[in-house]
Design an enzyme around this catalytic site. Structure first.
Site, PDB file in Angstrom:
ATOM      1  N   GLU A 179     -57.756 -37.722 -40.606  1.00  0.00           N
ATOM      2  CA  GLU A 179     -56.918 -37.250 -39.726  1.00  0.00           C
ATOM      3  C   GLU A 179     -56.595 -37.973 -38.116  1.00  0.00           C
ATOM      4  O   GLU A 179     -57.895 -37.632 -37.632  1.00  0.00           O
ATOM      5  CB  GLU A 179     -56.574 -35.912 -39.760  1.00  0.00           C
ATOM      6  CG  GLU A 179     -55.544 -35.517 -38.468  1.00  0.00           C
ATOM      7  CD  GLU A 179     -55.347 -33.807 -38.323  1.00  0.00           C
ATOM      8  OE1 GLU A 179     -56.783 -33.159 -38.757  1.00  0.00           O
ATOM      9  OE2 GLU A 179     -54.661 -33.258 -37.611  1.00  0.00           O
ATOM     10  N   LYS A 221     -53.736 -37.609 -42.546  1.00  0.00           N
ATOM     11  CA  LYS A 221     -52.564 -36.741 -42.439  1.00  0.00           C
ATOM     12  C   LYS A 221     -52.692 -37.378 -40.667  1.00  0.00           C
ATOM     13  O   LYS A 221     -53.246 -37.110 -40.060  1.00  0.00           O
ATOM     14  CB  LYS A 221     -53.290 -35.400 -42.507  1.00  0.00           C
ATOM     15  CG  LYS A 221     -52.974 -34.263 -41.095  1.00  0.00           C
ATOM     16  CD  LYS A 221     -53.560 -33.247 -41.242  1.00  0.00           C
ATOM     17  CE  LYS A 221     -53.205 -32.127 -40.553  1.00  0.00           C
ATOM     18  NZ  LYS A 221     -52.820 -30.686 -41.066  1.00  0.00           N
TER      19      LYS A 221
HETATM   20  P1  13P Z   1     -50.948 -28.686 -36.406  1.00  0.00           P
HETATM   21  O1  13P Z   1     -49.255 -29.320 -37.672  1.00  0.00           O
HETATM   22  O2  13P Z   1     -50.283 -27.374 -35.452  1.00  0.00           O
HETATM   23  O3  13P Z   1     -50.622 -29.825 -35.882  1.00  0.00           O
HETATM   24  O4  13P Z   1     -51.910 -28.101 -36.862  1.00  0.00           O
HETATM   25  C1  13P Z   1     -52.458 -29.470 -37.834  1.00  0.00           C
HETATM   26  C2  13P Z   1     -54.063 -29.292 -37.862  1.00  0.00           C
HETATM   27  O5  13P Z   1     -54.612 -29.335 -38.776  1.00  0.00           O
HETATM   28  C3  13P Z   1     -54.481 -30.375 -36.598  1.00  0.00           C
HETATM   29  O6  13P Z   1     -55.718 -30.490 -37.102  1.00  0.00           O
END
Ligand code: 13P
Length: 341
Positions: A179, A221
């Site tokens: 991510e 992500k």
């Molecule tokens: P949000 O969808 O609220 O951005 O959170 C996703 C997430 O896992 C952030 O690390």
């Protein structure tokens, strides 16, 4: 590394019509969410809230996996069933947030690097024993064009950490969710977000290759390519979808099975509409799905307000949001469904 189970787990997480619920708020983040609804962030309230989400009727039709925080992975439902077992009984996989948050990057004021590699192998072993099949590590990339941020050093440092995390996960049999989040805060325009996202993703995949990470056994992500929150000109749904897809086609190898977006502060409706538009523009080389935190949970939190008598209303709100995002996976969502709901 045993490739087959990793490939199967990743594919299952992005199987049709389902996505991931990010419920891995650290204790300080969930305290902020609970503050907004005047609810104390006690151990039992946190447990009750997560139980509300995980026992929502039909959630398994829309949710393939849930990302948990360390505390929640070890918790049990009120009847004594461990959460991991409760989820598994519905065919929902348990994931675990394993990063230890961003810290200021030395020498680069205004930039952060995510920490948590020390001792990670041992922590992953324990999480796998506790029943987790996937993990998450979030890097934070800010945009400040006047300050030349993000710098190549900031992007490199985060990509390096993401790749070392991903390699360790695969060594321990866990699918890494990678991510790199380019955050929405700021007045920058869509083009600035696209440039930072493209630079970041290209660098992340360069490092994943360098560290021997199996692309078929990871999920990406990312943020969507959106206008900064306070940019006077906000891009339309179709502009966001087109810019996001263009950026990914340039940077994300087709071997990656799925892209599971974060919502990043978009409204629940925007997050659904953007995902829907991208899937309607298809076909894409990867599954395009969700791993939303706030965009799946906000309506549920607002309905719950920390009160046991509101649990059913909160479950309806969560179930509804999950169902609409499930429809967005095949481009079958329409904004008129919000009113009907
Ligand atoms: P949000 O969808 O609220 O951005 O959170 C996703 C997430 O896992 C952030 O690390």
């Amino acid at each position: 590394m045993n490739a087959d189970p990793l490939v199967r787990t990743a594919a299952e997480l992005v199987s049709p019509d389902r996505g991931i619920l990010a419920a891995d708020e650290s204790n300080s983040t969930i305290a902020n969410r609970f503050d907004d609804i005047d609810t104390e962030s006690s151990l039992d309230n946190r447990r009750a809230y997560r139980e509300l989400l995980f026992t929502t009727p039909d959630m398994e039709r829309y949710v393939s996996g849930v990302i948990l925080y360390d505390e929640t992975l070890r918790q049990e439902a009120a009847d004594g069933t461990p959460f991991v077992q409760l989820l598994a009984s519905k065919g929902v996989q348990a994931g675990i947030k394993v990063d230890q948050g961003p810290q200021p990057l030395a020498g680069y004021p205004g930039e952060m690097v995510t920490e948590g590699l020390t001792g990670l192998r041992e922590r992953l072993k324990e999480y796998a024993d506790l029943g987790a099949s996937f993990a998450k590590w979030r890097a934070v990339i800010e945009i400040d064009p006047d300050a030349g941020i993000p710098t190549a050093a900031g992007i490199d440092a985060n990509a390096h950490a993401l790749a070392r995390y991903a390699a360790l996960c695969q060594e321990q049999g866990l699918v890494p969710i990678v991510e790199p989040e380019v955050v929405m805060e700021g007045s920058h325009d869509l083009a600035a977000c696209e440039a930072a996202t493209e630079h970041s993703l290209a660098t992340v995949f360069e490092h994943l290759r360098r560290f021997g990470v199996l692309l078929e056994g990871v999920l990406l992500k990312p943020n969507m390519v959106v206008s900064g929150k306070t940019c006077p000109t906000q891009a339309s749904v179709d502009e966001v979808a087109a810019a996001t897809l263009r950026c990914f086609r340039r940077t994300v190898p087709a071997a990656v099975p799925g892209i599971v977006f974060l919502s990043g502060g978009q409204s629940p409706q925007d997050a659904t509409a953007h995902l829907n538009a991208m899937n309607a523009m298809g076909p894409s080389p990867w599954e395009l799905s969700y791993s939303y935190g706030r965009a799946l949970q906000q309506p549920a939190l607002a309905a719950w307000l920390g009160k046991p008598q509101n649990v059913e209303a909160a479950q309806r709100a969560f179930g509804q949001r999950a169902r609409l995002n499930s429809l967005a996976r095949s481009g079958a969502y329409d904004a008129s469904m919000e009113l009907a709901a």
